[in-house]
Write a protein that holds these residues in place. Structure first.
Motif, short mmCIF file in Angstrom:
data_model
loop_
_atom_site.label_atom_id
_atom_site.label_comp_id
_atom_site.label_asym_id
_atom_site.label_seq_id
_atom_site.Cartn_x
_atom_site.Cartn_y
_atom_site.Cartn_z
N SER A 1 -8.36 0.12 2.46
CA SER A 1 -7.66 -1.00 1.83
C SER A 1 -7.69 -2.25 2.73
N MET B 1 0.81 -1.23 0.00
CA MET B 1 0.00 0.00 0.00
C MET B 1 0.84 1.28 0.00
N VAL C 1 -4.82 -2.16 -4.56
CA VAL C 1 -5.59 -3.22 -3.91
C VAL C 1 -5.87 -4.38 -4.88
N THR D 1 -5.50 3.79 -5.13
CA THR D 1 -5.88 2.77 -4.16
C THR D 1 -6.43 1.53 -4.88
#
Ligand code: ASP
Length: 418
Positions: A397, A257, A281, A277
């Motif tokens: 996340s 991340m 992910v 994001t």
């Protein structure tokens, strides 16, 4: 999932981002205000590139994801898990804020006189019924043009669920169409992300170059309290949740991340970070589009752990500065309204501080003195906003990874991708 690339460290994006942040801090400190106009436009350009893809990304991601979830029962289960996760982690964050601000008491004896105040943006007052009505867009195109995420999300979920109820032939055509469009938007996202280090450099230089120091000194203990709370939530609470609820090794998740965290930190906007994001992910953590398309856009809009913590600690801080004692029940009201306010906060810079008035109002803290303290807090809000946005994005996340695991996606966070 992407394969681990055999690249030297300096060609890896997360290292480039760290270097860009460091250079941004140095450039901001040395160049000061004079440098800001010269580099700020680069950050603005990068932000515009990311914002440009938010609406098409949310549309294609949610519609293709929800349409492939299948039955209404599956969708309901996913919705229940997602909401359960959001409420649980936001409540934990708010309680952390409450605990620390009561222990450290940064507002007791704080002298805010003489500190420059910022200008307050307008806050429209809304009743709970208005909030429900706002969920449904009158005109989808206008909602998209105004960047109103919640009504767009509601429309996309309804459209996706309707596609899932169509006969097989038109259903296949539409799912294929939206999935292909989603892939194209993600490819575009990855192209834009090549410029991430340059964007981060410009945005950090701007923040550091344009900040004064005097307000930071007066509110130092308050800032430390918030920072400590955010650190506890980021490095203790969420990793424990990841480990025990999802069976996921936190260290691997953190590594996967890095890009969204850096992006959230540099932009102070969960919405602008959303493309980055989703990319991380899905392609690094390994969550399916089915789960990520449901959890992440909604998470960016309603799940704000960092903001909930901030609201809670901020309001108690203000009560301490005013010398007002908030009893147990009032503190619980603060926690509950902080949670609701964090859900209602827009995923843009400083939204968290603007909505603090909702929480203050709930415990009858109002008047010119309160306004003056909030304006002073606004003057130093940027670094806190950067940190709480990073926490907000990280929590989204974690939610996506945990829910994916619970749906049987065993590949999630199984390996680190460079
Ligand atoms: N800037 C935060 C976000 O976008 C919201 C806030 O101000 O707390 O997540």
């Amino acid at each position: 999932m992407e394969q681990r690339a055999n690249l030297p460290w300096y060609r890896r994006l997360h290292w480039q981002i760290f270097v860009a942040m460091g250079l941004g801090i140095v450039a901001g400190l040395i160049g000061g205000e004079a440098l800001v106009p010269k580099v700020a436009w680069i950050g603005t350009l990068f932000l515009k590139l990311l914002k440009m893809i938010i609406v098409p990304l949310v549309l294609t991601s949610i519609v293709s994801g929800v349409a492939s979830v299948g039955s209404g029962r599956d969708l309901g289960r996913l919705f229940g898990k997602t909401m359960g996760y959001y409420v649980m982690t936001s409540a934990l964050a708010a309680l952390t804020g409450l605990l620390l601000v009561n222990l450290i008491k940064p507002g007791v004896g704080a002298n805010l006189g003489g500190v420059e105040q910022a200008e307050m943006p307008e806050l429209a007052s809304k009743t709970p019924i208005d909030l429900v009505l706002d969920l449904v867009p009158e005109n989808v195109v206008r909602a998209a043009a105004d960047g109103d995420m919640l009504p767009i999300i509601v429309f996309c979920i309804l459209l996706g669920a309707t596609i899932a109820a169509l006969p097989k032939a038109p259903q296949r055509t539409l799912i294929d169409f939206f999935s292909a469009a989603f892939q194209a938007i993600m490819l575009l996202t990855r192209g834009i992300m090549r410029f991430l280090p340059i964007g981060v450099f410009a945005m950090i230089t701007k923040v550091v170059g344009s900040s004064g120091v005097e307000a930071f000194q007066a509110l130092g203990l308050y800032m430390l309290t918030i920072a400590l709370g955010l650190l506890v939530h980021l490095f203790v609470t969420l990793p424990l949740v990841l480990r025990f609820l999802g069976g996921i090794p936190p260290a691997i998740h953190f590594r996967n991340m890095v890009e969204p965290l850096a992006m959230a930190f540099s932009t102070s906007s969960s919405a602008a970070t959303l493309p980055v994001t989703i990319n991380a992910v899905e392609n690094k953590v390994g969550v399916s589009n089915k789960v990520s398309s449901f959890v992440l856009p909604m998470g960016a809009t309603v799940n704000m752990d960092g903001t909930a913590l901030y609201e809670c600690a901020g309001v108690i801080f203000i009560s301490q500065v005013l010398g007002a004692q908030l009893g147990f029940t009032e503190q619980l009201i603060v926690v509950a309204t902080a949670l609701l306010a964090s859900i209602g906060a827009a995923a843009v810079p400083s939204a968290g501080l603007v909505i603090i008035f909702i929480v203050l109002e709930a415990v009858n803290l109002r008047g010119p003195e309160v306004d003056a303290i909030v304006l002073t807090m606004l003057a130093i809000d940027r670094p806190l906003d950067m940190a709480r946005t990073a926490v907000n994005v990280f929590s989204d996340s974690c939610g996506a990874a945990i829910i994916a695991r619970s749906e049987g996606e065993t590949e999630v966070d199984a390996r680190v991708v460079a």
